[in-house]
Design an enzyme around this catalytic site. Structure first.
Site, mmCIF file in Angstrom:
data_model
loop_
_atom_site.group_PDB
_atom_site.id
_atom_site.type_symbol
_atom_site.label_atom_id
_atom_site.label_comp_id
_atom_site.label_asym_id
_atom_site.label_seq_id
_atom_site.Cartn_x
_atom_site.Cartn_y
_atom_site.Cartn_z
ATOM 1 N N TRP A 481 7.572 0.720 1.636
ATOM 2 C CA TRP A 481 7.186 0.053 0.315
ATOM 3 C C TRP A 481 5.496 0.198 0.087
ATOM 4 O O TRP A 481 4.774 -0.507 -0.469
ATOM 5 C CB TRP A 481 7.405 -1.574 0.532
ATOM 6 C CG TRP A 481 8.658 -1.753 0.745
ATOM 7 C CD1 TRP A 481 9.696 -1.990 -0.489
ATOM 8 C CD2 TRP A 481 9.471 -1.925 1.743
ATOM 9 N NE1 TRP A 481 11.055 -2.206 -0.088
ATOM 10 C CE2 TRP A 481 10.707 -2.204 1.465
ATOM 11 C CE3 TRP A 481 9.190 -1.811 3.229
ATOM 12 C CZ2 TRP A 481 11.972 -2.305 2.325
ATOM 13 C CZ3 TRP A 481 10.218 -1.797 4.072
ATOM 14 C CH2 TRP A 481 11.554 -1.928 3.738
ATOM 15 N N ASP A 482 4.953 1.230 0.962
ATOM 16 C CA ASP A 482 3.613 1.169 1.036
ATOM 17 C C ASP A 482 2.638 -0.140 1.331
ATOM 18 O O ASP A 482 1.681 -0.311 0.747
ATOM 19 C CB ASP A 482 3.069 1.646 -0.099
ATOM 20 C CG ASP A 482 1.545 2.551 -0.220
ATOM 21 O OD1 ASP A 482 0.905 2.626 0.761
ATOM 22 O OD2 ASP A 482 0.992 2.657 -1.404
ATOM 23 N N TYR A 483 3.182 -0.906 2.405
ATOM 24 C CA TYR A 483 2.615 -1.975 3.085
ATOM 25 C C TYR A 483 1.380 -1.728 3.974
ATOM 26 O O TYR A 483 1.654 -2.199 5.175
ATOM 27 C CB TYR A 483 3.800 -3.145 3.438
ATOM 28 C CG TYR A 483 4.443 -3.649 2.059
ATOM 29 C CD1 TYR A 483 3.618 -3.802 0.961
ATOM 30 C CD2 TYR A 483 5.604 -4.424 2.349
ATOM 31 C CE1 TYR A 483 4.493 -4.411 -0.017
ATOM 32 C CE2 TYR A 483 6.367 -4.931 1.416
ATOM 33 C CZ TYR A 483 5.570 -4.804 0.155
ATOM 34 O OH TYR A 483 6.210 -5.584 -1.004
#
Length: 811
Positions: A481-483
C-alpha cells in the site's frame, strides 16, 4: 367562493413541480444504479416519490404536497438513523430537502385555494420564512468547528511524569529541535496569554520560488544568533536572527530534478562541542568515497559547519561563518551520493530530508523513485559519513544488512527500502532509529528480496558507531500500500505508573496507527494485536494474513469505511460517492490492489506523513496531525500498461499519477477518491490536530485543522472560513509555555493552540500557504523569542512564494 390562483402563482407552482421532478429523476436513476450494486435503497425510493410529487404539484393536486412532506419526514428519519446528530454527515442528507420545503410551502395556497390554515398565504409564508431562516442558521453553523473532542473537565489533572530523552536548548540546532525528534522548545516568553500580540518581526525573500506543485518545506535552524535555511533548489541562506538580514548565501548550482525538488532543512555541526561517536581520524573512521581523502584532517576554518544534501544527490559541508565550502570535506567540500548506487537515471535518487548530524557523524538517507523499473532502481542504502572529512563510516542496506562498508561487488542492493525521512538518536543508548520505507514497487510484492521484506515499512535501530542492526519493528507486513514509515521516531521517557519511566519511542504511521515501543528492545509498551486482513484478488500475490494494529494507543483517522461514511457537499455528489464506493474493490483496511479500482484508506499520504509528531513534556502530551483522504489504485495488465504509457508521454502528463512498474506484470494507476466536485468522498474532517496523553494513552482533545477559505469544489477558491478540517502536511511544534504552533493547512495561516484545551488562541495570515514545520528560538543578542516559518505554497494551491517569516512580541 374560492378565488382562482393568479397566473404567476400557477407558473411558480408549475416550476416547483418541474424542479422536484428533475431532482427526483436524477436521484431515482442514480439510486437505481446504487441499488443494483447492493447499496442503499433510499435514493431510488426517494427519487421516485419526489418525482411523482413533482408531477402532482405541477398539476396542482393536493396529493403532491402530501407526498412531498411524507418524503421529507422519511428523509429526516433516514438521515438521523445514518448520521445521528453529527453536523457534517447531516448536511448533504438534509440540505436540499430542507431548501425544497420553501417553494413547496409557498405553493400550498395555490394547491389548496381557500383552505383554512395551509391555504392561507400568510400562514404558508410564515412557515416558508421560518424554514428559510432555519436553513440560514444551519449554514451559519458551518462556520463553527464540528467533530471536536474536548478535554474532560471532570477528569483529575495529573502531573507530568515523563522526561525528555535529552535536554533541550533555546536554540534550534536540529531539524526536529533535538536529536530525539520531539519538536519541543523550552522557550516560554510567548504564552497563551500574550500570543495574540504576536506580530511580524521580519520577512526574508529567498528569490527561489518553487514551481507548482512543489514547495519549500524547510524548517530553519538557529544557532548563536544566526538562522540557517534552504530552498527548493538547494540554496542555503544564513540570516541575522533579529533582523532577517542575509549574512551569506550558498548556491550549489544543483540540477533541480523534475521529481521532488525540495529541501526540508540542513544539518549543523560544531567541532568544539560535538561528541566523537567514531574516531576523529578519517582513516580510522571509515573508507574514502573520494580520491586522497583518508589522510586529511578537518579544516580549522570550518569548525562550525552546515551540512546540505542537494537535489542532484550531493552532500556538502559549508563553513557556517562564511558560506564557503569546507575544502577538506570529501572532494573540495562535496561527497557524491550517487556513488555505488548503480543508478541508471539521476532523477531516480535524491535526498528529500535534512541530513541528520549526531556527534561527528552525518547520516544520509535518500528518496528513490520506486514505481518505475523493478530490478533497476537504486538502493535505499542509509550511510553515515565523518562530518569533518566526508569519509564513509558505515552503511546500512536493508537488502544486505551484513554489509557495513562499501559493497563487495561495488554496488548496494537494487530496489532496497530507503529512509527518505529523518531519523532520531538516543545518546545514552548509542542507538540511531530509522523510519524505513516500503519495497519497490510498493503495490506488487511477488519476488521481493527476502532481506528487504523483513525490514521494509519498519522502525530499525542500529548502533550509531557501526551501523550494526540492533532491532527491527515492522509496522506493516509485506507492504502492498506504499505505507512507508515516514514520520521521525519521537523519543521520550514515559511514566511507568510506579514513579519511574520507560525509555520509549513513539512511531506514527500512514495507517493512522501509533506504536509505542521500548526503544532499548523494540518491543511494544502498549498492546499490539495481529488482526486478520483481506487477501489478494490477483494471481501469485500472497498478502500477509494479518497486520499489526496498535490497540493500546488511539487510532487517528484510518480504519475501515462503509457506504454510510460517504460524503458530498450535496445529496447528488454524495450519491455519486456511494455509487463509486460500491463499484470499487474494497474489503476494509489493507485491501490489496486488484485489476479493478481498489480503495486504499488511508491513502498514500496518510494518516501521518513526514510532518511527524511533537511531544510536550510539561503535560506528557503527544501531538499528532493527520490526513484523511482515500486513494484509488488499479493494476493495468502489462500489455495494457505499455500501451497506456506509449500514448500518455510515459505516464507523466499533468493530472496523471501513473507508475509504469516495468519488469512486473502490471502498471499502476492512482487517483484520489473524490466526488465529481473534487471533494473527498469520505466524511469530514479531512485533517485534524490531536493531543494524546502518554500517561493514560487516551485522546485529550482533537480539532479539525484549517478552512476552505483558499479552496473549494472544482478547485475554486470559496473565500469562506469554514473549518471543515483539511488535509495537513508538515509538523507541529510545541513550547514549554503551553503553546502548539502549526502552519501546514490548505488555508494560508500560521496558528497557535493552547496545549491544555486545543483552543485556537492566535492565527496570522501568510502571503501564501506553507508545508513546513515552524520553529522557535530565543535570540542571544536581544533575548527576544521568535517563531519562524517558511511559506512558499500550500499543498494543492497554485499560489507559490519564497517567504521566511519571523514573528515576535512587540519590543
Amino acid at each position: 367562493m374560492t378565488r382562482e390562483p393568479s397566473g404567476p402563482a400557477r407558473k411558480a407552482v408549475a416550476l416547483a413541480g418541474i424542479v422536484l421532478f428533475a431532482i427526483g429523476l436524477v436521484l431515482a436513476i442514480g439510486g437505481a444504479r446504487l441499488a443494483m450494486l447492493g447499496g442503499s435503497l433510499y435514493y431510488v425510493i426517494a427519487g421516485v416519490v419526489l418525482a411523482l410529487s413533482g408531477i402532482l404539484i405541477f398539476q396542482r393536486r393536493p396529493s403532491g404536497a402530501v407526498l412531498f412532506f411524507a418524503y421529507f419526514i422519511a428523509t429526516l428519519i433516514w438521515a438521523l438513523t445514518e448520521a445521528g446528530l453529527a453536523y457534517w454527515p447531516l448536511m448533504p442528507r438534509l440540505g436540499i430537502p430542507l431548501v425544497l420545503c420553501v417553494p413547496v410551502l409557498l405553493s400550498l395556497p395555490t394547491i389548496f385555494p381557500g383552505r383554512a390554515g395551509i391555504g392561507r398565504p400568510a400562514v404558508t409564508r410564515t412557515l416558508a420564512g421560518a424554514t428559510a431562516v432555519f436553513c440560514v442558521v444551519l449554514i451559519g453553523f458551518a462556520f463553527q468547528p464540528h467533530g471536536m473532542i474536548t478535554p474532560d473537565d471532570d477528569a483529575p489533572a495529573a502531573e507530568a511524569g515523563g522526561n525528555l530523552a535529552q535536554p533541550q536548548w533555546d536554540e534550534w540546532r536540529s531539524y526536529a529541535q533535538s536529536p530525539t525528534g520531539v519538536r519541543y522548545s523550552p522557550a516560554n516568553q510567548i504564552t497563551p496569554d500574550n500570543v495574540d500580540a504576536l506580530e511580524v518581526a521580519w520577512t526574508f525573500r529567498t528569490g527561489d520560488v518553487p514551481q507548482f506543485p512543489y514547495a519549500d518545506q524547510a524548517t530553519p535552524l538557529e544557532v548563536g544568533g544566526v538562522v540557517y535555511t534552504c530552498t527548493p533548489s538547494s540554496q542555503v541562506f544564513a540570516l541575522d536572527a533579529d533582523s532577517g538580514e542575509p549574512i551569506w548565501h550558498h548556491d550549489p548550482e544543483s540540477r533541480t530534478i523534475s521529481t521532488h525538488p525540495r529541501c526540508r532543512g540542513v544539518g549543523y555541526f560544531d567541532a568544539d562541542t560535538a561528541d566523537n561517536l567514531v574516531p576523529r581520524d578519517a582513516a580510522a573512521a571509515g573508507v574514502s568515497m573520494t580520491p586522497a581523502i583518508d589522510e586529511r584532517l578537518a579544516d580549522a576554518s570550518c569548525t562550525q559547519r552546515i551540512l546540505l544534501t542537494t537535489n542532484d544527490a550531493r552532500l556538502q559541508a559549508i563553513d557556517a561563518s562564511t558560506g564557503e565550502l569546507c575544502e577538506t570535506f570529501g572532494d573540495r567540500g562535496t561527497v557524491d551520493l550517487q556513488l555505488h548506487l548503480d543508478n541508471p537515471e539521476p532523477d531516480w535518487y535524491t535526498a528529500t530530508s535534512a541530513p541528520a548530524v549526531f556527534g561527528n557523524l552525518v547520516i544520509v538517507g535518500g528518496w528513490v523513485s520506486d514505481g518505475i523499473h523493478r530490478g533497476a532502481e537504486p538502493s535505499g542504502v542509509v550511510r553515515a559519513f565523518n562530518v569533518e572529512t566526508g569519509a564513509l563510516v558505515w552503511a546500512w542496506d536493508a537488502g544486505d544488512p551484513d554489509t557495513h562498508g562499501l559493497p563487495e561487488d561495488g554496488e548496494y542492493t537494487h530496489d532496497s527500502p530507503n529512509m527518505w525521512s529523518h531519523p532520531s538518536f538516543d545518546e545514552k543508548l548509542g542507538l540511531l532509529y530509522m523510519p524505513v520505507g516500503g519495497t519497490i514497487p510498493d503495490y506488487w510484492g511477488v519476488g521481493r528480496n527476502p532481506e528487504s521484506e523483513k525490514r521494509a515499512t519498519s522502525v530499525v535501530a542500529v548502533d550509531i558507531a557501526t551501523g550494526h542492526e540492533r532491532w527491527v519493528f515492522q509496522t506493516v507486513h509485506h507492504d502492498l500500500w506504499d505505507y512507508d514509515v515516514s514520520p521521525t521516531p519521537a523519543l521520550y521517557d514515559i511514566p511507568d505508573g510506579e514513579g519511574g519511566t520507560i525509555p520509549a519511542l513513539a512511531q506514527a504511521t500512514k495507517m493512522g496507527e501509533i506504536f509505542l515501543l521500548d526503544r532499548r528492545t523494540g518491543k511494544p509498551i502498549t498492546e499490539v494485536e495481529e488482526v486478520p486482513v483481506p487477501q489478494t484478488a490477483v494471481p501469485d500475490e500472497h498478502p500477509s494474513p494479518t497486520q499489526p494494529v496498535s490497540t493500546g494507543m488511539p487510532r487517528i483517522g484510518g480504519g475501515s469505511l462503509s457506504e454510510t461514511d460517504m460524503w458530498g457537499m450535496t445529496l447528488f455528489d454524495q450519491l455519486a460517492c456511494r455509487i463509486k464506493f460500491n463499484e470499487l474493490h474494497y474489503k476494509g483496511s489493507y485491501t490489496p490492489t486488484s485489476t479493478q479500482q481498489t480503495l486504499h484508506y488511508p491513502g498514500v499520504l496518510g494518516g501521518m506523513n513526514w510532518g511527524g509528531v511533537s511531544i510536550n513534556p510539561t503535560k506528557d502530551y503527544l501531538l499528532v496531525n493527520d490526513i484523511r483522504i482515500g486513494q484509488l489504485v488499479e493494476f493495468l495488465p502489462r500489455e495494457e500498461a505499455d500501451a497506456f504509457e506509449a500514448t500518455h508521454s510515459g505516464g507523466q502528463e499533468e493530472g496523471l499519477d501513473y507508475m509504469p512498474a516495468r519488469n512486473t506484470p502490471y502498471g499502476i494507476n492512482r487517483e484520489r477518491f473524490v466526488s465529481p466536485l473534487g471533494v473527498p468522498c469520505n466524511t469530514p474532517p479531512f485533517g485534524t490536530l490531536t493531543a494524546i496523553d502518554l500517561k493514560t494513552r487516551k485522546i485529550v482533545w482533537q480539532r479539525p485543522m484549517g478552512t476552505v477559505e483558499e479552496t473549494g469544489p472544482l478547485g475554486l477558491r470559496t473565500g469562506l472560513p469554514i473549518p471543515l478540517g483539511m488535509p495537513t502536511l508538515g509538523g507541529s511544534m510545541t513550547t514549554q509555555s503551553g503553546l502548539v504552533f502549526y502552519a501546514g493547512t490548505l488555508d494560508f495561516y500560521l496558528r497557535a493552540f493552547d496545549i491544555d484545551t486545543g483552543k485556537e488562541v492566535w492565527k496570522a495570515p501568510l502571503p501564501v500557504g506553507a508545508q513546513a514545520t515552524p520553529m522557535t528560538y530565543t535570540s542571544p543578542e536581544t533575548s527576544r523569542q521568535y517563531v519562524v516559518v517558511s511559506a512558499s505554497g500550500a499543498s494543492g494551491s497554485a499560489e507559490v512564494g519564497d517567504y521566511v517569516i519571523a514573528y515576535a512580541l512587540p519590543e
